[in-house]
Structures are given as C-alpha cells and as structure tokens.
Design an enzyme around this catalytic site. Sequence first.
Site, mmCIF file in Angstrom:
data_model
loop_
_atom_site.group_PDB
_atom_site.id
_atom_site.type_symbol
_atom_site.label_atom_id
_atom_site.label_comp_id
_atom_site.label_asym_id
_atom_site.label_seq_id
_atom_site.Cartn_x
_atom_site.Cartn_y
_atom_site.Cartn_z
ATOM 1 N N GLU A 1 -6.278 -8.023 0.400
ATOM 2 C CA GLU A 1 -6.743 -7.316 1.456
ATOM 3 C C GLU A 1 -8.645 -7.369 1.515
ATOM 4 O O GLU A 1 -8.618 -6.561 0.326
ATOM 5 C CB GLU A 1 -6.125 -6.351 2.103
ATOM 6 N N GLU B 1 1.005 -1.489 -0.355
ATOM 7 C CA GLU B 1 -0.004 -0.301 -0.321
ATOM 8 C C GLU B 1 1.380 1.719 0.245
ATOM 9 O O GLU B 1 0.051 2.220 0.660
ATOM 10 C CB GLU B 1 -0.808 -0.095 1.029
#
Length: 398
Positions: free
Chosen positions: A299, A194
């Site tokens: 995720e 991320e």
Amino acid sequence: MTTATMHQNGDRLPGGKLRGVNLGGWLVLEKWITPSLFEGLKATDETSYCVELGEAEATRRLHHHWNTFITRDDFAWLARAGINAVRLPVGHWLFGKDYPYHRRYQEVRHPFVVGGLAIVDQVFQWAGEFGLRVVLDLHAAPGCQNGFDNGGMLGICEWHTSEEYISHSLEVLERLARRYADHPALHGIEVLNEPRWDVPTELLQRYTTDAYHRIRRHCPPERVTVVFHDGFRSFRQYAGFLQEPEFSNVAIDIHRYQCFVREDIDLDIFGHIRKAAVNWRAEADEIIRESGYQIYCGEWSLGMNLKVVSLWAEGPFNHALEAMDEFQMSAAYRGYASAQLLTFEKYAGWFFWTYRTETTPEWCYRDCVEQGFFPDPGRPEQFAGIRRALERAAHPAV
C-alpha cells in the site's frame, strides 16, 4: 543468492515484477473511499453499516455497489495502463454466516451481507481474461486486528484476544486456498492485513506459520506466494522466521505512507520527495539485503493530508501543497509519484492504494494516470521524447 533475493527483480515471478493496484472500498467498505454509500447514516465501518441498515436494505445497497463500483471495463483499463496485478481485500464474512459473534453486532447474529464470493469469482475470471495476477488479502478479521475502519470495526482491536477469532481467520484462508488453488491468476494469499503494532510478535508468528501450512495444503510454493504484513514493526523482529529451506515463496508486505504522523504531515513537498527518494530507497536496500524475504510494498499513495482519509481526525493539518497554483501542484504530484515509484521498483512488487475513490484523486490510481502523474503505456507519445534523448546521449553526433 537466495530465492527471495532473485525475486526482488522479478526473475522468477510469473509475468515478472508485480505492478499493481488495490481494489479497496469494494468488498470491505471504507467511508472515505465511498462517502455516498454512508450518506445519512451514523455508520463508520462495514459492521455498523450493516447493523444500522438491516439485512434487506444493506443487501440491496451492497449488491448494487459490488456490481457497479468495479467492472470488467476497469480490468481492461488496468491492463492497458500497464498494471499486471491486483490486491483484493476481503472480509472474514466472505463465505457466509458462520463467523463468530461480536457484541458490536448487537441483536443481529450475522449482520454481514452474503454474496461477495461471487464477486471474487468474477475478479478471477476478469484477471484471467486480461492477464492480471491476483493477491487475495484477508483485510478484516473477526474481532478486528487493528481498530481501523478497514478492519471492519473502528475503535475495536480484539482479534488477538480470542482463539475463536484466530481459528476462524485460518479457516477463511484455507477456504480461499482450496477454492482458487488451481486458477492460473492466483499469485498469492495475504494472511492478515495490518495487525496493530501492539499485537504480540510471537502470536503473529504462530498465526502466520499456521496460515502458511493451511495454504500449502492446497497451493504449492512454485505457484502461490504466502504473504504476511510486517505489523508496523521492523523486519528484524522476524529474523529467521519462515525462511528457506523449510518454507518457500514467502513475501513480507510493508505499507508506506506520509500522511499519518505529525512529522510527515508537516513536511513540505521537498521533504516528502526526499523521504521517498532517499530515506525509503536506503530502507529498501537494507530490507532486500538483510531480510531474506521477497518484499511487496502493498500500500502507498500520493496522499499527504491526513484529513482526506481520516474523516474523524482532528487538525491542524499543514497540507504540503498549500499556496501552490495548479501548475506547481501538478509538478509536485508528478515528482512525489516518481520518487516513490523509483524506490518501490526495487521490490518484488508494489500495489497503489487504491484503484478508485469517489472524492480523493490523490488516492485514486485511475485519476492519477489520467492526470499524468503516472506513466501511461497506453499513450506511447509520453515516452517518445525521452527515448530520443537517451538515444542521442548513447550515440552523440561525431
């Protein structure tokens, strides 16, 4: 058909499609996952946790946490539950006290606790024992790549501003590749979790290309996947990047949640299910068709309420399940879980965030299975009625 397209259905994956969980909150702390560890402290992330406690006390607490939060019994449970892969977040401090200094460390030159590498070794031992694949994920980089607590330092995003930070990240990736290259449980290495949306795409591409070559020095493409996160931007910004034939066995990681922006927070349960089953399904078809990569949804969760995971976030929060009784809430979670699973099954793999939490069951895969929100292969009676119905439909009585 490209190799990446074939990978989407698991055609060339050892053991088939990846159906996995993240082992979050274990080697990289997140306060909302394990609030008991932070009780009585001002700390909001792993950096401030270690600085506030000091080396001796932080070492005592974290070694106990590492040895008890997830154990061999959990890997046995995952295998019984039909999970065949784990994504393991690690911090840049994993290999000891040679990481760059940051002002958040204050007068402590090396604040992070040593010893996590032994836990990673244990993960590979258990994964090998129970037939699980491992994706190693550089979750927290020096200087922090996103400003989130899961990047090690809440409110700081400076990884991309320093060549020293970038260089150390590459060194950690190569050390991981070298150490675990020959272990049969290693499935992939994710080069950075991320990176924030405003980190320049060109910089991310340069870093990812360098990371690919570092990993490939030790891990051949026929055995190990190199994974990179999309950086919260369209896959089209990576058009032509790391493609065959020069590069091989590359996956792009996307994360999909419905609790972090206002338009999602305000959806009712029907809106959440529609987004997962219709919008995200169309997106999956598009990415698979056009990107040229294997795709992992690295995720996702059943969380629909920002307040649960962002303990510092300000409301108001219109929770999708408000005014529902327990029967209706159970139906809502089952529907939302199924809508996401059916969409993410289109990809080469998915990893639920996360396996275990202390207080948030909608983010805890084990709780979700035990409450019946996800299929449990360990309970075949769940599927007996469905099988009988399908058989009757296929062979109607004359």
